[in-house]
Motif scaffolding. Sequence first.
Motif, PDB file in Angstrom:
ATOM      1  N   TYR A 278       0.836  -1.204   0.000  1.00 41.94           N
ATOM      2  CA  TYR A 278       0.000   0.000   0.000  1.00 41.94           C
ATOM      3  C   TYR A 278       0.874   1.258   0.000  1.00 41.94           C
ATOM      4  O   TYR A 278       0.635   2.195  -0.756  1.00 41.94           O
ATOM      5  CB  TYR A 278      -0.913   0.048   1.227  1.00 41.94           C
ATOM      6  CG  TYR A 278      -2.132  -0.829   1.182  1.00 41.94           C
ATOM      7  CD1 TYR A 278      -2.985  -0.834   0.091  1.00 41.94           C
ATOM      8  CD2 TYR A 278      -2.462  -1.631   2.261  1.00 41.94           C
ATOM      9  CE1 TYR A 278      -4.119  -1.629   0.069  1.00 41.94           C
ATOM     10  CE2 TYR A 278      -3.598  -2.428   2.254  1.00 41.94           C
ATOM     11  CZ  TYR A 278      -4.418  -2.415   1.153  1.00 41.94           C
ATOM     12  OH  TYR A 278      -5.543  -3.200   1.139  1.00 41.94           O
ATOM     13  N   LEU A 279       1.883   1.254   0.860  1.00 43.06           N
ATOM     14  CA  LEU A 279       2.782   2.418   0.934  1.00 43.06           C
ATOM     15  C   LEU A 279       3.574   2.606  -0.352  1.00 43.06           C
ATOM     16  O   LEU A 279       3.806   3.736  -0.791  1.00 43.06           O
ATOM     17  CB  LEU A 279       3.728   2.276   2.128  1.00 43.06           C
ATOM     18  CG  LEU A 279       3.063   2.314   3.505  1.00 43.06           C
ATOM     19  CD1 LEU A 279       4.092   2.043   4.590  1.00 43.06           C
ATOM     20  CD2 LEU A 279       2.385   3.647   3.725  1.00 43.06           C
ATOM     21  N   ILE A 280       3.984   1.515  -0.969  1.00 43.54           N
ATOM     22  CA  ILE A 280       4.733   1.589  -2.226  1.00 43.54           C
ATOM     23  C   ILE A 280       3.849   2.161  -3.333  1.00 43.54           C
ATOM     24  O   ILE A 280       4.292   3.002  -4.117  1.00 43.54           O
ATOM     25  CB  ILE A 280       5.274   0.193  -2.595  1.00 43.54           C
ATOM     26  CG1 ILE A 280       6.362  -0.221  -1.601  1.00 43.54           C
ATOM     27  CG2 ILE A 280       5.803   0.164  -4.018  1.00 43.54           C
ATOM     28  CD1 ILE A 280       6.769  -1.673  -1.690  1.00 43.54           C
ATOM     29  N   ALA A 281       2.595   1.722  -3.395  1.00 43.35           N
ATOM     30  CA  ALA A 281       1.674   2.251  -4.408  1.00 43.35           C
ATOM     31  C   ALA A 281       1.415   3.740  -4.181  1.00 43.35           C
ATOM     32  O   ALA A 281       1.354   4.521  -5.136  1.00 43.35           O
ATOM     33  CB  ALA A 281       0.365   1.464  -4.385  1.00 43.35           C
ATOM     34  N   LEU A 282       1.289   4.138  -2.916  1.00 48.58           N
ATOM     35  CA  LEU A 282       1.109   5.571  -2.619  1.00 48.58           C
ATOM     36  C   LEU A 282       2.359   6.373  -2.972  1.00 48.58           C
ATOM     37  O   LEU A 282       2.264   7.529  -3.392  1.00 48.58           O
ATOM     38  CB  LEU A 282       0.741   5.762  -1.155  1.00 48.58           C
ATOM     39  CG  LEU A 282      -0.680   5.332  -0.788  1.00 48.58           C
ATOM     40  CD1 LEU A 282      -0.861   5.366   0.721  1.00 48.58           C
ATOM     41  CD2 LEU A 282      -1.699   6.211  -1.479  1.00 48.58           C
ATOM     42  N   ASP A 283       3.536   5.780  -2.828  1.00 46.34           N
ATOM     43  CA  ASP A 283       4.778   6.439  -3.225  1.00 46.34           C
ATOM     44  C   ASP A 283       4.794   6.667  -4.733  1.00 46.34           C
ATOM     45  O   ASP A 283       5.165   7.750  -5.194  1.00 46.34           O
ATOM     46  CB  ASP A 283       5.974   5.584  -2.791  1.00 46.34           C
ATOM     47  CG  ASP A 283       7.296   6.245  -3.111  1.00 46.34           C
ATOM     48  OD1 ASP A 283       7.544   7.362  -2.598  1.00 46.34           O
ATOM     49  OD2 ASP A 283       8.094   5.650  -3.869  1.00 46.34           O
ATOM     50  N   ALA A 284       4.375   5.672  -5.505  1.00 47.61           N
ATOM     51  CA  ALA A 284       4.297   5.829  -6.960  1.00 47.61           C
ATOM     52  C   ALA A 284       3.292   6.921  -7.327  1.00 47.61           C
ATOM     53  O   ALA A 284       3.523   7.708  -8.257  1.00 47.61           O
ATOM     54  CB  ALA A 284       3.908   4.504  -7.608  1.00 47.61           C
ATOM     55  N   PHE A 285       2.189   6.982  -6.594  1.00 38.63           N
ATOM     56  CA  PHE A 285       1.187   8.020  -6.819  1.00 38.63           C
ATOM     57  C   PHE A 285       1.777   9.405  -6.567  1.00 38.63           C
ATOM     58  O   PHE A 285       1.576  10.330  -7.364  1.00 38.63           O
ATOM     59  CB  PHE A 285      -0.008   7.758  -5.900  1.00 38.63           C
ATOM     60  CG  PHE A 285      -1.098   8.783  -5.970  1.00 38.63           C
ATOM     61  CD1 PHE A 285      -1.951   8.833  -7.059  1.00 38.63           C
ATOM     62  CD2 PHE A 285      -1.286   9.688  -4.944  1.00 38.63           C
ATOM     63  CE1 PHE A 285      -2.971   9.767  -7.127  1.00 38.63           C
ATOM     64  CE2 PHE A 285      -2.296  10.621  -4.995  1.00 38.63           C
ATOM     65  CZ  PHE A 285      -3.141  10.669  -6.094  1.00 38.63           C
ATOM     66  N   ASP A 286       2.513   9.560  -5.471  1.00 35.44           N
ATOM     67  CA  ASP A 286       3.134  10.850  -5.157  1.00 35.44           C
ATOM     68  C   ASP A 286       4.164  11.259  -6.189  1.00 35.44           C
ATOM     69  O   ASP A 286       4.271  12.440  -6.540  1.00 35.44           O
ATOM     70  CB  ASP A 286       3.781  10.804  -3.767  1.00 35.44           C
ATOM     71  CG  ASP A 286       2.768  10.878  -2.640  1.00 35.44           C
ATOM     72  OD1 ASP A 286       1.623  11.287  -2.905  1.00 35.44           O
ATOM     73  OD2 ASP A 286       3.123  10.530  -1.509  1.00 35.44           O
ATOM     74  N   ILE A 287       4.932  10.310  -6.677  1.00 41.54           N
ATOM     75  CA  ILE A 287       5.928  10.617  -7.718  1.00 41.54           C
ATOM     76  C   ILE A 287       5.217  11.068  -8.984  1.00 41.54           C
ATOM     77  O   ILE A 287       5.625  12.052  -9.620  1.00 41.54           O
ATOM     78  CB  ILE A 287       6.826   9.404  -7.977  1.00 41.54           C
ATOM     79  CG1 ILE A 287       7.731   9.147  -6.766  1.00 41.54           C
ATOM     80  CG2 ILE A 287       7.684   9.621  -9.228  1.00 41.54           C
ATOM     81  CD1 ILE A 287       8.497   7.844  -6.825  1.00 41.54           C
ATOM     82  N   ALA A 288       4.152  10.374  -9.365  1.00 39.64           N
ATOM     83  CA  ALA A 288       3.423  10.738 -10.587  1.00 39.64           C
ATOM     84  C   ALA A 288       2.750  12.103 -10.473  1.00 39.64           C
ATOM     85  O   ALA A 288       2.621  12.817 -11.467  1.00 39.64           O
ATOM     86  CB  ALA A 288       2.374   9.671 -10.901  1.00 39.64           C
ATOM     87  N   ARG A 289       2.352  12.483  -9.259  1.00 38.25           N
ATOM     88  CA  ARG A 289       1.738  13.802  -9.049  1.00 38.25           C
ATOM     89  C   ARG A 289       2.773  14.915  -8.988  1.00 38.25           C
ATOM     90  O   ARG A 289       2.430  16.088  -9.004  1.00 38.25           O
ATOM     91  CB  ARG A 289       0.947  13.815  -7.737  1.00 38.25           C
ATOM     92  CG  ARG A 289      -0.379  13.123  -7.884  1.00 38.25           C
ATOM     93  CD  ARG A 289      -1.207  13.190  -6.634  1.00 38.25           C
ATOM     94  NE  ARG A 289      -1.158  14.486  -6.002  1.00 38.25           N
ATOM     95  CZ  ARG A 289      -1.505  14.716  -4.730  1.00 38.25           C
ATOM     96  NH1 ARG A 289      -1.913  13.721  -3.990  1.00 38.25           N
ATOM     97  NH2 ARG A 289      -1.446  15.899  -4.221  1.00 38.25           N
ATOM     98  N   GLY A 290       4.044  14.566  -8.884  1.00 37.18           N
ATOM     99  CA  GLY A 290       5.093  15.561  -8.799  1.00 37.18           C
ATOM    100  C   GLY A 290       5.384  16.028  -7.380  1.00 37.18           C
ATOM    101  O   GLY A 290       6.125  16.987  -7.181  1.00 37.18           O
ATOM    102  N   LYS A 291       4.827  15.358  -6.388  1.00 33.36           N
ATOM    103  CA  LYS A 291       5.044  15.727  -4.992  1.00 33.36           C
ATOM    104  C   LYS A 291       6.355  15.176  -4.447  1.00 33.36           C
ATOM    105  O   LYS A 291       6.808  15.565  -3.388  1.00 33.36           O
ATOM    106  CB  LYS A 291       3.905  15.182  -4.116  1.00 33.36           C
ATOM    107  CG  LYS A 291       2.562  15.735  -4.457  1.00 33.36           C
ATOM    108  CD  LYS A 291       2.335  17.019  -3.767  1.00 33.36           C
ATOM    109  CE  LYS A 291       0.937  17.522  -4.046  1.00 33.36           C
ATOM    110  NZ  LYS A 291       0.665  18.754  -3.413  1.00 33.36           N
ATOM    111  N   LYS A 292       6.955  14.233  -5.196  1.00 28.44           N
ATOM    112  CA  LYS A 292       8.160  13.558  -4.735  1.00 28.44           C
ATOM    113  C   LYS A 292       8.977  13.170  -5.959  1.00 28.44           C
ATOM    114  O   LYS A 292       8.443  12.978  -7.034  1.00 28.44           O
ATOM    115  CB  LYS A 292       7.727  12.299  -3.960  1.00 28.44           C
ATOM    116  CG  LYS A 292       8.803  11.608  -3.244  1.00 28.44           C
ATOM    117  CD  LYS A 292       8.212  10.469  -2.441  1.00 28.44           C
ATOM    118  CE  LYS A 292       9.336   9.741  -1.748  1.00 28.44           C
ATOM    119  NZ  LYS A 292       8.854   8.601  -1.008  1.00 28.44           N
ATOM    120  N   LYS A 293      10.292  13.047  -5.774  1.00 26.34           N
ATOM    121  CA  LYS A 293      11.152  12.644  -6.898  1.00 26.34           C
ATOM    122  C   LYS A 293      11.543  11.208  -6.805  1.00 26.34           C
ATOM    123  O   LYS A 293      11.589  10.564  -5.863  1.00 26.34           O
ATOM    124  CB  LYS A 293      12.414  13.486  -6.927  1.00 26.34           C
ATOM    125  CG  LYS A 293      12.119  14.897  -7.349  1.00 26.34           C
ATOM    126  CD  LYS A 293      13.392  15.651  -7.513  1.00 26.34           C
ATOM    127  CE  LYS A 293      13.054  17.043  -8.000  1.00 26.34           C
ATOM    128  NZ  LYS A 293      14.177  17.732  -8.505  1.00 26.34           N
TER     129      LYS A 293
END
Length: 136
Positions: A121-136
């Motif tokens: 779940y956390l890994i999928a949310l990390d991918a979501f944040d990267i795709a939104r531009g909130k994280k690199k």
Amino acid sequence: MKPYACLLAGWLFPGLGHLLQKKFWRGAIFLVAVLAMTGMGLAMGGKIYPLYIEKPQTLLEIVTNLFKKENPLALLAFLADLGNLLIYALSRFLSFGQGALERSTFEFGTAYVAGAGLLNYLIALDAFDIARGKKK
């Protein structure tokens, strides 16, 4: 890549949301980590919990049946195991992950499988944040 597509891909298969965004190392590390945790948990005799529903008729009956069982923590275990969506679906069709209660490592194995689902779940949310531009 669309953020929600990355979220769903990462939930379906560990690390896939990162691989779709060309984050190959990160996706590969997450894939190996989640599959290793799940594999070790299943090798220890861990259980993948199904959703227990007794022929409900309405949505209200479905919700009340979820909380009427003798062990309401089984619902939380189901939600944790659902974090590994593909492995959960395969376990329902191929009948693995039934749990070996007689083994001394049963509880540890079940915890590894649930932990892998929660980690995914956390890994999928990390991918979501990267795709939104909130994280690199």
